[in-house]
Design a protein around this motif. Sequence first.
Motif, mmCIF file in Angstrom:
data_model
loop_
_atom_site.group_PDB
_atom_site.id
_atom_site.type_symbol
_atom_site.label_atom_id
_atom_site.label_comp_id
_atom_site.label_asym_id
_atom_site.label_seq_id
_atom_site.Cartn_x
_atom_site.Cartn_y
_atom_site.Cartn_z
ATOM 1 N N TYR A 43 0.803 -1.217 0.000
ATOM 2 C CA TYR A 43 0.000 0.000 0.000
ATOM 3 C C TYR A 43 0.841 1.274 0.000
ATOM 4 N N LEU A 93 -0.480 3.492 -3.357
ATOM 5 C CA LEU A 93 -0.760 4.924 -3.256
ATOM 6 C C LEU A 93 -0.352 5.692 -4.512
ATOM 7 N N ASP A 111 -3.360 6.439 -8.151
ATOM 8 C CA ASP A 111 -4.531 7.266 -7.864
ATOM 9 C C ASP A 111 -5.173 7.744 -9.155
ATOM 10 N N GLY A 132 -8.346 7.400 -4.387
ATOM 11 C CA GLY A 132 -7.847 6.045 -4.247
ATOM 12 C C GLY A 132 -8.982 5.057 -4.058
ATOM 13 N N PHE A 141 -5.913 3.552 1.563
ATOM 14 C CA PHE A 141 -5.855 3.780 0.119
ATOM 15 C C PHE A 141 -7.093 4.532 -0.365
ATOM 16 N N LEU A 159 -7.371 8.375 0.167
ATOM 17 C CA LEU A 159 -6.349 9.190 -0.487
ATOM 18 C C LEU A 159 -6.910 10.531 -0.944
ATOM 19 N N LYS A 176 -0.777 11.638 -1.065
ATOM 20 C CA LYS A 176 0.085 10.468 -0.931
ATOM 21 C C LYS A 176 1.200 10.688 0.078
#
Length: 709
Positions: A89, A94, A97, A102, A293, A296, A301
């Motif tokens: 992850y 990440l 995107d 995410g 995630f 996001l 990030k």
Amino acid sequence: MDVEVGGDGESPATGKCFARCLPRETSNSSFRRDFILAYKTLGVVFGGLVTSPLYVYPSMNLESPTEEDYLGIYSIMFWTLTLIGVVKYICIALNADDNGEGGTFALYSLLCKHINIGSSLQSKSVNSRTIFSYSDGAMVTETRNKLGKFLEKNIIAQRIVLFIAMSGVCMLIGDGILTPAISVLSAIEGLRGPFPSVSKVVVEGLSVAVLLALFLLQKHGTSRVSFLFSPIMGAWTFTTPIIGLYSLLKYYPSIFKALSPHYIVHFFLRNKSKGWQLLGGTILCITGAEAMFADLGHFNKRSIQMAFLLTIYPSLILTYAGQTAYLIRHLNDHSDGFYKFVPHVVYWPMFIIATLAAIVASQSLISASFSVIKQSLQLDYFPRVRIIHTSQNKEGEVYSPETNYILMVLCVLIILYFGDGKDIGNAFGVVVILVMLITTILLTIVMIIIWRTPIIIAMLYFVPFFIMEGVYTSAVFTKIPQGGWIPFVISIILASVMFSWHYGRQRKLEYEMKNKIPIDCLNELLSRPEIQRVAGICFFYNKIEDGITPLFGHYLKTMRSLHKVTIFITLRYMLVAKVDSNERIIIRKLGIDGVYECVIHCGFADSISLERDHFFTEIRDSLEQHIKMNSGEFSRHIEEENSELENAKKDGVVHVRGKANFHISKSTSLFDKILLGFYQFLHGNCRSALPNMGIPLHQRVEFGMLYET
């Protein structure tokens, strides 16, 4: 801004739309911003991860464990956190995107934008050979690789990918139901340690009260909630590793020898099938990683990476080390593996912090649920619900009242039905691992098609994680009879809603594309003697690009009239906060007196109101610019057009929207009767396609039309 996303009368941003470039920040200001965001992420993103020590060991149902068993379990948890949490992850996922968003549906959206799959409005406007996207305002052309070409041509493969993405969304929403329930219930259970007389009913009642308060706070927005919650999670991530360090030094200083993977091998050799079944409990140590995630879009990030690597990861490693060290010296205290290892001197402060942290844990999955619902709406795979942007500068920070209250009701029902965190843990494990397995599959496809990763390197990612998560999946499936069926029921219901809505929207789009009115034929249609031009101005909402919806033909046939000034409006939402005034409205004449096509670009923080005078002024100014660009006789044409607009406005304004339903006859197939019937039920009970733009009721006109199936 309050928006109902997707559906009739509006169009999401496509590759044809512009992207605004924001001023570049200096490295110092960027780092300072990310550092502040990293602190805020503690209150929203990592709740499920950091509170997992509350329920991991109690969920395992250990029988006569030994020192070697605990060393093996700690080794499994350490490598699970490291490989899945850090490698998968933090280091890889990440980076996948979609415009800062995410989650599993963001991965699917990313695929739709780079290859011509799916049947959403976005993919219908994409060229079959190249895909146009924007990066810092520049248009990029990409060619397909073999896997991309295969997915474009193979409808079965497309449906499999769609099914996988839908399943991920459904499982993550199920996670949003179960995480608040198990986190809060496990924390409140701490009351029964010093007060054994406290009944389960009291614990359930207090848990329900806490959850109700949490869900009622959601309307204030993630930023405000994170500012309130971050100090709580900061206290949790600071105190639990200190207690863990104290515990491991007191009970078992050599606990870190368990980092050697050979303890995992010996654990399975010694326990065989029983050890395999215990994986259903150890997987809970990584719960919340998928929410990290999916959240996001609420942060970025780098801030998530900083917060995880500098605080969350070391905190969990030390906390689990301390718990395990305590349990090695107290082999049968695993039923309450957290509160038992807390020293009596700090028991009550830790109880308070744990309860508050459990509330924060719930927030991470609730906000993640809002994010995936919004993503589903943007791709037109979910019935329209109210989406409120709670931040003026973060597109991903949203709140959905309907989603919030449905989650609240289901969380309460879960607590009242199970009444025990151990039973909820059985259902929880199923959700946690399945959504991770789905992310692994979709991320591998993204790596090959979009990142152009060589197959060998992509397989170095896919094979280890697929095997690891596949083994975990096989273990949690044994828990299905003991509560693991709950997420499957939730997922089946949600998947049925999503698939029916998607199928209905696809059939509508196919009908409208097939029967759309070409712009070239509009003059012929309006020149018919039975069509009268009446005074006033009409805003007619259209969603077909390069043509006009067949609803307009039905409107003309029924009303036999058209306003002297008719403007076909298309609303297009952009992935920017605010659109510049000179880029907001694009208008052009359609070759007929008084008939125009108007595209309104809206940022997620823009306030839209079509009945106010300044909107009419923007229309007029945009029309002036259009005339100047396309006519040599500026002043005369501008004066005539402005006069026509002003007179039409005085005569009255009307906003017209068509609403189509399917005609289900006896000849309709059973499949269509079921799916389209369910779609019409959803369509009839969801929100209006047009956002609330302050249009007075006396100016609104809605009419219906039946589409043939």
